[in-house]
Design a protein around this motif. Structure first.
Motif: not given
Ligand code: GDP
Length: 165
Positions: A101, A104-105, A108-109
């Motif tokens: 996670q 993933s974060k 995403r940015k």
């Protein structure tokens, strides 16, 4: 030339995937392979177009699996900054972990085109494997069992379809 980065936490199968993609006889011929700026890089050809494939796990990280160390985040940043497509590898066997996670974060940015690769899907259906990772919210998902050569061709076709060399 398009850039494809392979990222994910340690032991999910990134290097195995890199090796299969860059040595697959089906679609890819490896022109060059080496270690550049701490990353394993291969110039490969799919359907007569050249791609650079980057394995962010080219370094051996410490064995401290308890926390995602900054080295991994640095590697992920380094590998993805120039990427046109990111293959974000997770592992079915372990399920979705907090470190997945965190990565993933971070991804995403960056507003990159990301394909979630669920590896180690050995002996279960893709649908079953995908359920565990639905919460990550990716639209593009490919299941693989790299050690059994399952899903490699799908990834090669996906790269060729997405990027024009
Ligand atoms: P990396 O640290 O993410 O680069 O992971 P590696 O490519 O070094 O793989 C970690 C371990 O997982 C190795 O022992 C691989 O043989 C194993 N592995 C890779 N793909 C699969 C798979 O599809 N199924 C299983 N069961 N093991 C795999």
């Amino acid at each position: 030339m398009s850039n494809v980065a392979i990222v994910g936490r340690p032991n999910v199968g990134k290097s195995s995937l890199f090796n299969k993609l860059t040595k697959s006889k089906k679609a890819i011929v490896s022109e060059f392979e080496g270690l550049t700026r701490d990353r394993q890089v291969s110039k490969t050809i799919i359907d007569n177009l050249s791609y650079e494939i980057i394995d962010s796990g080219g370094l051996n990280f410490s064995n401290n699996n308890s926390a995602l160390d900054s080295q991994i985040l640095n590697q992920t940043n380094l590998a993805t900054d120039e990427a046109d497509l990111v293959l974000f590898v997770v592992e079915y066997k372990s399920g979705l972990l907090p470190d997945d996670q965190v990565i993933s974060k971070l991804l995403r940015k960056k507003n990159k085109d990301i394909c979630l690769v669920i590896n180690k899907v050995d002996g279960v259906s893709d649908e079953t494997a995908k359920l565990d990772f639905m919460n990550l919210g990716y639209q593009q998902v490919i299941c693989t069992s790299v050690s059994h050569n399952y899903g490699i061709d799908s990834i090669i076709e996906f790269i060729a379809h997405k990027l024009d060399g």
